[in-house]
Design an enzyme around this catalytic site. Structure first.
Site, short mmCIF file in Angstrom:
data_model
loop_
_atom_site.label_atom_id
_atom_site.label_comp_id
_atom_site.label_asym_id
_atom_site.label_seq_id
_atom_site.Cartn_x
_atom_site.Cartn_y
_atom_site.Cartn_z
N GLU A 319 0.82 -1.22 0.00
CA GLU A 319 0.00 0.00 0.00
C GLU A 319 0.85 1.27 0.00
OE1 GLU A 319 -2.25 -3.21 2.26
OE2 GLU A 319 -0.27 -2.30 2.38
N ASP A 362 28.93 15.24 -26.13
CA ASP A 362 29.82 15.81 -27.12
C ASP A 362 31.21 15.94 -26.52
OD1 ASP A 362 30.85 16.99 -29.38
OD2 ASP A 362 29.37 18.61 -29.46
N ASP A 625 23.35 20.82 -25.56
CA ASP A 625 23.07 22.21 -25.22
C ASP A 625 22.64 23.06 -26.39
OD1 ASP A 625 25.41 22.34 -26.62
OD2 ASP A 625 26.58 23.33 -25.04
N ASP A 629 20.85 19.52 -30.83
CA ASP A 629 20.83 18.38 -29.92
C ASP A 629 19.42 17.96 -29.52
OD1 ASP A 629 23.62 18.05 -29.73
OD2 ASP A 629 23.77 19.67 -28.27
N ASN A 693 4.05 -14.90 3.65
CA ASN A 693 2.89 -14.99 4.56
C ASN A 693 1.66 -15.56 3.85
OD1 ASN A 693 4.31 -13.97 6.72
ND2 ASN A 693 3.71 -11.85 6.33
N ASN A 718 -0.53 -6.19 8.90
CA ASN A 718 -0.17 -5.54 7.65
C ASN A 718 0.02 -4.03 7.84
OD1 ASN A 718 0.32 -5.92 4.81
ND2 ASN A 718 -1.59 -4.84 4.40
N ASP A 722 3.48 -2.07 7.10
CA ASP A 722 3.51 -0.96 6.13
C ASP A 722 4.05 0.31 6.75
OD1 ASP A 722 2.59 -2.42 4.00
OD2 ASP A 722 0.49 -1.98 4.39
#
Length: 886
Positions: A319, A362, A625, A629, A693, A718, A722
């Site tokens: 979750e 480059d 730049d 490019d 589990n 749980n 969490d």
């Protein structure tokens, strides 16, 4: 003629007949501006070629609002909460909660609702902070526009750089190559202007624009009107002056954005997370029917097992995944901006940076400074000869002084930097013949102090031009030419130096005097390396990032820079890009694997090579730049641009550097790998524990005459797990995480969670055996409550062990502070031990455990920890043995 009249005359204004349908200031730009003359548009907007005054601009800014797209506004709390509810896991949880309520399992439904509320609140809060942080970071790279403004009516206008969000209808702006068009504009003047407007029309080729008052048929579309340019397009070439006709929400881009909002292509990170999520969701949706059918077939249980089946499905759900992901990426992006000046414009791009295993860049301005420095001075036999460098510097100094040049060129500046100034002042300058492209050399005439009656001609220039003016045998000239060619092939620039003694004279020296010279030698130069390039290359090598050089320069020059930076070059590692024109995409993908340097690249070559590397299974970063490019920036998984880049390149990039410093990319990749490592660790630990589990619960449900755990107990367990795992968002993984890309591969994650999940299930089944022994002892009381309590305690302690022992790169035993993960795991274990005998235990159906259970549980946990350590060591050996950047 007044200044205002002169400037008005410069604009191509023609015609005075009012055009129908001209929009008023602040209205959306449409084709009516294309059928009006420039003068009519200026009159409608109540402006002129001199621009607005500051006071007029301030009034219009209040009236029309800032020049911002509506999507740039901060999302409200309500919208963030609704967005979090659309997450796949959250949606599945809500469905499971509704199922629980439908069978009147109110406790299960309430706990699921609590999980949804906690997850949604944490995610909304994290995204709120992330949105505010990213809004602040975007201000650091906010685009500017050149606008003509005046302090008041009687002051001449001046060109200023202002943020684009301060533009208002009626402003006069300047456009140049590389600029983004900041608003919808009508051109007043244009010179060679071409514009990319693919963001609006999908047309990839640049479109020619002009300011001439040439009207087209009524059926022509607004984007085809040559006098109009639109926000979101970019200048490919040329320059222009234009008047702003619409800003902000009134632009055509805002209208198009409203139609296409949220349609951005998913990144590699998004695709990986979604792939893992939907695999888990399929398992979640499949689990309840399996539990129900198995219990009905083997235990003759009916709908009373629905809450348990729902709880089992919820137990598989990570979750907190959206919360952990958002927090990890937002914290990493904020830290990068504060410490290294790296602005991540799109949060998932930080994870993609961590996954980068190929970086394309480059040479000029990146690996090198585009500034030559002296390498060596050689005599005719190729031996070091300092006097050759001395004479070359004499030529550079006195040519600069006597020819009245504004400043030395780059080569002369390098020569002067390499010689002490005192050596040059021991001569008296007589005359100079500056460099001429036709002669390809320069000459300085000097007089040595104490040598009356003699002048020395010092000549420096291109090898062929100097050698042909020297008194040399043909064979000797060929030998010297070959010597210079070998140096040039090694990526060096070569200058030849010669001198001649002449009787002093009063008449002027001319190119005809550059004959009969005595050859002195050669001076070789190479491009100066960027100050941080060597450090960055070492960092990339340590991180397993392969560097590819895509440059328009000479292949020898690029190869030389690679050798100076210890970038390994194989036999076929340097190629000219024109050799790839006839290759198929598959052939280019294979070629790009072996090639390190692609020289003489065009923009199309760069984009195609970048795409080929991505097709080969690599995550590619591209540093660019310039306007040329942009195709490669879009083809790369992560586009990177410095803040000084062209507007269109900077806006098209995912990551912006405050300075063009390669070590900043090194730090950004490290930050991406830290964030990605935490996310991957969270997923592996959460899912492997959950899968174990689930397997154990399914087995126990079929073996036991009662439910192995009550639904409320499953959900509380749980929720505790969490909450504890939120610590992974604040963890700092071991530096070993930096040595390889952090790639979220669904297949690898599933393989990991299957292996470790089975190991976890074995520990649970061993716990069943311990409980069986304990339950058959004296004074055990309620078997069902004791079983639930024992497994509840064991589950939380094993999950705490997993959190500590399976962290990425961490040693099993560390002599350091526990850190957030260690403290969370300790708290989880304490809850597991303390909750059953506490006053809350009976509320959840838990009871106090007999003492002998803890002794047997300690044995099970010790064996489980040993098994985890062995399995993890084997997993890491396999990972190290199989991973390679190529």
């Amino acid at each position: 003629m007044t200044s205002a009249s002169r400037q008005g005359a410069e604009a191509p204004l023609s015609g005075t007949v009012p055009a129908p349908g001209v929009a008023h200031a602040g209205e959306t730009a449409d084709s009516s501006f294309g059928v009006a003359t420039a003068l009519q548009v200026l009159r409608q907007l109540d402006t002129g070629p001199r621009g607005l005054t500051d006071d007029e601009a301030a009034v219009r800014l209040v009236r029309s609002g800032e020049n911002l797209l509506p999507a740039r506004q901060d999302a409200s709390w309500a919208r963030l909460v609704v967005r979090s509810l659309r997450d796949p896991f959250t949606a599945v949880l809500l469905c499971l909660g509704l199922v629980s309520a439908a069978v009147f399992a109110w406790s299960t439904a309430c706990v699921i609702l609590l999980l949804v509320v906690v997850s949604s609140a944490l995610r909304a809060s994290g995204e709120r902070r992330a949105d505010r942080s990213m809004a602040g970071l975007r201000e650091l790279v906010a685009s500017t526009s050149t606008v003509l403004r005046r302090a008041d009516e009687d002051v001449a206008p001046s060109a200023r750089e202002i943020p684009v969000d301060e533009l208002v209808p009626g402003d006069i702006i300047k456009l140049g190559a590389g600029d983004l068009v900041p608003a919808d504009v009508r051109l007043l003047r244009a010179s060679g202007l071409t514009v990319h407007q693919a963001a609006l029309t999908g047309e990839s080729a640049p479109v020619v624009k002009s300011a001439a008052d040439i009207f087209h048929p009524d059926g022509i579309g607004m984007f085809e009107q040559p006098q109009l340019c639109f926000q979101g397009s970019s200048v490919s070439s040329g320059s222009a002056t234009a008047v702003v006709v619409a800003t902000g929400a009134d632009t055509q881009l805002a209208a198009a954005h409203g139609r296409t909002a949220g349609q951005r292509e998913a990144s590699a990170f998004d695709r990986s997370v979604h792939g893992i999520s939907w695999i888990l969701i399929r398992f979640m949706l499949l689990t309840p029917p399996l539990v129900l059918m198995a219990n009905a077939a083997l235990r003759d249980r009916g709908l009373e097992t629905v809450p348990f089946a729902v709880a089992v499905a919820v137990g598989l759900t990570p979750e907190m995944l959206p919360v952990v992901v958002t927090t990890c990426l937002a914290r990493g992006a904020s830290l990068l901006a504060r410490t290294h000046g790296v602005i991540v414009k799109r949060l998932p791009a930080l994870h993609d940076l961590g996954a980068v295993d190929v970086l394309c860049l480059d040479k000029t301005g990146t690996l090198t400074q585009d500034r030559p420095v002296v390498d060596r001075a050689l005599d005719a036999d190729g031996r070091d000869a300092p006097d050759v460098l001395h004479w070359a510097a004499v030529n550079a100094w006195w040519t600069l002084q006597l020819a009245d040049l504004p400043e030395p060129d780059a080569l002369d500046e390098a020569l002067l930097d390499a010689v002490a100034e005192e050596e040059l002042l021991s001569y008296d300058g007589v005359a100079a013949l500056p460099f001429d492209p036709a002669r390809r050399l320069s000459t300085a005439v000097v007089r040595t102090t104490g040598r009356l009656g003699m002048h020395t001609l010092v000549v420096k220039g291109a090898v062929e031009a100097v050698l042909e003016r020297c008194t040399l045998e043909e064979e000797e000239r060929k030998r010297l030419t070959a010597l210079a060619s070998r140096e040039a092939e090694d990526g060096l620039r070569v200058l030849a130096v010669a001198t001649a003694e002449r009787p002093a004279r009063m008449r002027d020296y001319t190119p005809a005097d550059e004959r009969g010279l005595a050859f002195r030698g050669f001076v070789t130069l190479h491009d100066a390396l960027a100050p941080t390039a060597a450090e960055a290359m070492k960092g990339f090598a340590d991180q397993g990032v392969t560097v590819k050089i895509l440059t328009g320069d000479h292949p020898g020059t690029a190869a030389r820079a690679c050798r100076d930076l210890n970038i390994p070059l194989g036999p076929d590692a340097v190629r000219c890009a024109d050799r790839i024109d006839g290759l198929t995409d598959a052939e280019l993908t294979e070629l790009s694997r072996r090639t390190t340097v692609f020289a003489r690249c065009t923009p199309e070559h760069k984009a195609r090579i970048t795409a080929a590397l991505g097709a080969g299974g690599h995550t590619v970063g591209f540093l660019g730049d310039g306007v040329n490019d942009l195709p490669a920036l879009r083809a790369a998984e992560v586009g990177i641009a410095p803040q000084g880049a062209a507007d269109v390149a900077r806006e098209g990039a995912d990551v912006v550097l405050a300075e063009k410093d390669l070590t900043a990319i090194d730090h950004a990749i490290s930050a991406g790998r830290y964030a990605g490592g935490n996310i991957a660790t969270y997923l592996r630990i959460t899912l492997s524990s959950n899968v174990g589990n689930i397997i154990a619960m399914l087995a126990a449900g079929l073996l036991l005459p009662f439910l192995p755990m009550l639904p409320a107990q499953v959900l509380v367990q749980n929720l505790c797990f969490d909450t504890a795992q939120l610590a992974f968002a604040f963890d700092r993984p071991d530096p070993s995480v930096l040595r390889r890309p952090t790639i979220l591969s669904p297949r690898d994650v599933l393989r990991f969670i299957t292996g470790f999940g089975v190991l976890n299930a074995v520990a649970d089944l061993a716990t069943f055996a311990v409980l069986a022994l304990t339950l058959h002892g004296p004074g055990t009381g309620n078997d069902e409550a004791v079983f639930h309590s024992g497994w509840f305690t064991e589950n939380l302690i094993t999950q705490a062990l997993v959190m500590v022992l399976l962290r990425s790169g961490r040693r099993l035993i560390e002599g350091r502070a526990l850190g957030p993960v260690g403290w969370s795991a300790a708290a989880l274990a304490v809850i597991g031990v303390a909750l059953p005998p506490s006053p809350l235990g009976p509320v959840l159906g838990l009871s106090t455990l007999p003492f002998e259970y803890y002794l047997l549980l300690a044995v099970v946990l010790a064996l489980y920890a040993a098994g985890l350590a062995l399995a993890r060591a084997r997993h890491e050996r396999n990972l190290t043995g199989h991973w390679t950047p190529w």
